[in-house]
Design a protein around this motif. Structure first.
Motif, mmCIF file in Angstrom:
data_model
loop_
_atom_site.group_PDB
_atom_site.id
_atom_site.type_symbol
_atom_site.label_atom_id
_atom_site.label_comp_id
_atom_site.label_asym_id
_atom_site.label_seq_id
_atom_site.Cartn_x
_atom_site.Cartn_y
_atom_site.Cartn_z
ATOM 1 N N GLY A 1 -4.922 2.817 -14.395
ATOM 2 C CA GLY A 1 -4.755 2.058 -13.170
ATOM 3 C C GLY A 1 -3.643 2.619 -12.309
ATOM 4 N N ASN A 2 -3.267 1.867 -11.282
ATOM 5 C CA ASN A 2 -2.248 2.316 -10.346
ATOM 6 C C ASN A 2 -0.859 2.167 -10.977
ATOM 7 O OD1 ASN A 2 -0.175 1.929 -8.153
ATOM 8 N ND2 ASN A 2 -1.938 2.472 -6.895
ATOM 9 N N TRP B 1 -7.420 7.345 -4.773
ATOM 10 C CA TRP B 1 -8.537 6.685 -5.452
ATOM 11 C C TRP B 1 -9.043 5.447 -4.701
ATOM 12 C CZ3 TRP B 1 -7.371 6.669 -11.476
ATOM 13 C CH2 TRP B 1 -7.601 7.969 -11.978
ATOM 14 N N ASN C 1 0.826 -1.212 0.000
ATOM 15 C CA ASN C 1 0.000 0.000 0.000
ATOM 16 C C ASN C 1 0.862 1.265 0.000
ATOM 17 O OD1 ASN C 1 -2.716 -1.018 0.003
ATOM 18 N ND2 ASN C 1 -2.435 -1.639 2.135
ATOM 19 N N THR D 1 -8.743 -1.622 -16.826
ATOM 20 C CA THR D 1 -9.628 -0.899 -15.907
ATOM 21 C C THR D 1 -10.321 0.238 -16.665
ATOM 22 O OG1 THR D 1 -7.700 0.420 -15.256
ATOM 23 C CG2 THR D 1 -8.301 -1.420 -13.821
ATOM 24 N N GLN E 1 1.568 -0.286 -9.187
ATOM 25 C CA GLN E 1 1.206 -1.680 -9.458
ATOM 26 C C GLN E 1 1.709 -2.096 -10.842
ATOM 27 O OE1 GLN E 1 -2.965 -2.232 -10.032
ATOM 28 N NE2 GLN E 1 -2.914 -4.441 -9.660
ATOM 29 N N THR F 1 -1.712 3.527 -2.448
ATOM 30 C CA THR F 1 -3.101 3.103 -2.674
ATOM 31 C C THR F 1 -4.136 3.968 -1.949
ATOM 32 O OG1 THR F 1 -2.932 1.506 -0.867
ATOM 33 C CG2 THR F 1 -2.450 0.704 -3.108
ATOM 34 N N GLN G 1 -7.704 2.730 -3.307
ATOM 35 C CA GLN G 1 -7.239 1.422 -3.778
ATOM 36 C C GLN G 1 -6.603 0.582 -2.671
ATOM 37 O OE1 GLN G 1 -4.604 2.723 -6.874
ATOM 38 N NE2 GLN G 1 -6.248 3.206 -8.303
ATOM 39 N N HIS G 2 -6.860 0.923 -1.444
ATOM 40 C CA HIS G 2 -6.212 0.274 -0.302
ATOM 41 C C HIS G 2 -6.538 -1.218 -0.233
ATOM 42 C CE1 HIS G 2 -4.315 0.336 3.652
ATOM 43 N NE2 HIS G 2 -5.297 -0.430 4.085
ATOM 44 N N TYR G 3 -5.505 -2.050 0.065
ATOM 45 C CA TYR G 3 -5.664 -3.505 0.215
ATOM 46 C C TYR G 3 -5.439 -3.898 1.671
ATOM 47 C CZ TYR G 3 -5.094 -3.493 -4.874
ATOM 48 O OH TYR G 3 -5.230 -3.244 -6.228
#
Length: 673
Positions: A213-214, A193, A185, A209, A217, A190, A195-197
């Motif tokens: 995208g990120n 937007w 992260n 997407t 990543q 992340t 995008q946190h995991y």
């Protein structure tokens, strides 16, 4: 440890890919007779032969390859034996369809070409290990064997797969690389937007997407894909080392082709026993011999300066570009010997006999469709004689004058989406700076940004967007100790995770350049700016400008117009014993020459104005002596000064004072002393 050059060669490697399986066995005897006539010393065998070596699962037919290798040995021709793992047989895919790669859009490729491989697939890995093991057990001590050639052109045409198997493999790679999902992260940012995991299992490859995208990543996935492919190479290499000890193992790189930038060849160079490379002229209107020189210099640099081997190039035209012109008379020899001048231990081609069928039947070969009564064949025979005449330079090393920083990770990051302008092309800047150095007759080493640069009086940094703090510190120390540095715009902007360095641009280079950049100001399509400098010297530029604030640097050229008018455009910062130049816009060829002339003067590099344009002068030195290559790419005869007399090896004539080089010709002088 394995030798670092092919076994059994006393001179240069000369030959090509030999595919006898494409021809009736009755042709093989004629092939080796003609190979001997042409002076062939080594051929590459078996690279695309898995379906013939294992026509059914677990059923093997090595008889034809036994006869080929025995025939080569009987005729004194060495073998570069391939593992055929670039082309699994159709039966393999029928049993394991999931081994076919999937695109980012979710489309699975079909069988019917080459290189259609998911490198994460365990069934492919097992099958590749099995066929490699069987080849090593059978041929590991064959008297014709000079080296092992694993796979073929890794990363071409598929560099990454996006299937579910790769997704699982990617998660494992992330866990090894970052340790925790929190670290992922942080690296990827992340929080932007949402995008946190919270778990590795939530992470997928960067598939299609709705919008961009990120970038962190996407950058990590490039690294993962490269590392995954390299895992498969090292697995085969280790089998070969174990079962065929003492025989060097390599795979063919494609270092400087911008179409083949998916491999981090700095990392790959550490894994092969010696470096080999494929190079083909890109006929896009530019001076093709300059890109050739760049490729050779980069390959030698990946080899750590050691001799390397050109494993593929073409005798004449290729067949996979929009337009495929033939090479001019004499061009094949010039191309081949230009690679040798810059460190190659020979010149190999794709392929020996021109195919009658298949996708590459119009790709040129050593033995053309027209046979021996052709210009190409006569030039091949002549080149074989030249290769024999140059055998004494084997093991010598090319001398370089300057260094250019190069980092595949930076190219990957630079090519992600949403940058300040689509007109900026980092690779174009690398090509442009290289060409300017080439035209000043300076031989280039390429270097990783964190490498030891102390032996180079001049180091050039052409638009390296991604740069670690370590690299920035390395460049600062280089300048402080007396080096001269030239940096182009949009360099040092982000760290290894594509995160902008904290503080003002250009983050990693602020201190060494003695300035900050308040804002980028890309130019409109077709717009240009003028720069005014010393003695009224005016330069033109396009694509990019910046609002530069000197913080210790002196202004050398100033923007005469545009949004940044009146502000610094080119600066010079004295730091310690050295100096650092910064150019904040895209200069053309004339401007780059002017800039590099000033920087070369700082570095104490004497101008070489007496050498004509498009005439290469390169040295190789070693225990066997010093060899001066002069390659005339022009349509006119020329002469170059010769400080030390010697013997010209291709004609046998003595040379002193001035060396005459006919139009389109090559001369190689072994200097006295």
């Amino acid at each position: 440890m394995p030798e670092t050059t092919p076994l059994g060669l006393t001179g240069l490697a000369f030959g090509g890919d030999y595919n006898p399986e494409q021809w009736p066995e009755s042709v093989w005897t004629e092939d080796v007779r003609l190979m001997r006539e042409a002076g062939v010393t080594m051929v590459s065998v078996g690279i695309f032969s898995w379906a013939l070596l294992e026509p059914e699962p677990g059923v093997h037919d090595f008889g034809w390859l036994d006869r080929v290798l025995d025939l080569l040995h009987e005729n004194g021709i060495r073998a570069d034996l391939g593992t055929p793992t670039v082309v699994p047989p159709v039966w393999f895919y029928r049993v394991h369809p999931e081994a076919l790669p999937v695109t980012a859009e979710g489309v699975r490729y079909e069988f019917g070409s080459r290189g259609a491989i998911c490198h994460s697939n365990p069934d492919y890995r097992a099958a590749a290990a099995d066929i490699t093991t069987r080849l090593a057990e059978r041929y590991g001590s064959h008297p014709a064997l000079a080296m092992w050639h694993v796979h073929n052109e890794y990363g071409v045409p598929v560099s990454a797969c996006y299937c579910d198997g790769c997704a699982a493999h990617f998660r494992r790679w992330l866990a090894r690389t970052h340790g925790t999902v929190e670290a992922v992260n942080e690296a990827w940012g992340t929080a932007f937007w949402g995008q946190h995991y919270t778990d590795f299992e939530q992470i997928n490859p960067p598939r299609v997407t709705p919008t961009v995208g990120n970038p962190g990543q996407a950058l990590d996935y490039r690294r993962f894909a490269d590392a995954t492919v390299r895992e498969n190479f090292t697995a085969e290499r280790d089998i070969l080392h174990r079962l065929s000890p003492g025989v060097p193992v390599t795979t063919n790189f494609m270092t400087a082709l911008s179409q083949c930038d998916s491999m981090d060849y700095w990392a790959w160079g550490r894994e092969v026993d010696f470096v080999t490379n494929d190079h083909y002229l890109i006929t896009d209107g530019r001076r093709t011999h300059v890109n050739l020189a760049m490729s050779a210099d980069l390959t030698r640099s990946v080899a750590g300066g050691a001799p390397w081997l050109l494993l593929e190039h073409s005798t004449s035209g290729v067949n996979w570009q929009p337009r495929n012109p033939a090479k001019a008379p004499g061009q094949m020899a010039r191309n081949s010997l230009a690679h040798v001048a810059r460190g190659s231990e020979g010149a190999m081609f794709f392929q020996w006999r021109q195919s009658r069928r298949g996708a590459e039947k119009f790709h040129s070969a050593m033995l053309p469709h027209g046979g021996t009564d052709t210009r190409v064949w006569r030039e091949v025979v002549e080149l074989g004689a030249h290769a024999d005449a140059l055998k004494s330079l084997r093991g010598t090393r090319t001398e370089a004058d300057v260094a250019v920083l190069w980092d595949w990770h930076s190219w990957w990051a630079q090519n992600l989406d949403w940058r300040p302008t689509e007109d900026h092309d980092a690779r174009e800047r690398a090509d442009a700076f290289y060409e300017a150095l080439y035209d000043r007759h300076l031989t280039v080493d390429f270097a990783h940004p964190e490498a030891d640069l102390s032996r180079y009086p001049l180091v050039v940094v052409p638009a390296l967007y991604l740069m670690t703090e370590g690299a920035g510190n390395n460049l600062r120390e280089y300048v402080e100790r007396g080096g001269t540095l030239v940096v182009s715009y949009f360099s040092g902007i982000v760290d290894e995770h594509d995160a902008v360095h904290e503080g003002a641009h250009p983050g990693a280079l602020r201190d060494v350049l003695g300035l900050t950049v308040e804002e980028f100001s890309p130019l409109g399509a077709g717009d240009r700016v003028r720069l005014t400098g010393p003695g009224g010297c005016e330069l033109g530029a396009d694509v990019w400008s910046e609002f530069v604030v000197p913080r210790g640097a002196e202004t050398v050229w100033t923007y005469a117009d545009g949004l940044a008018a009146g502000g610094p455009a080119v600066t010079r910062h004295r730091l310690g014993e050295g100096s650092a130049w910064y150019v904040s816009t895209r200069l053309g060829a004339e401007g780059l020459d002017t800039l590099l002339g000033r920087a070369a003067q700082d570095a104490g590099i004497a101008p070489r104005a007496e050498l004509p344009r498009d005439v290469e002068v390169v040295r190789r030195t070693g225990e066997s002596g010093t060899f001066l290559f002069v390659i005339n790419h022009t349509a006119g005869d020329t002469e170059v000064p010769l400080d030390t007399p010697g013997t010209e090896l291709l004609t046998g004539e003595r040379a002193a004072g001035r060396l005459a080089v006919p139009a389109g010709a090559v001369r190689v002088v072994r200097l006295d002393g």
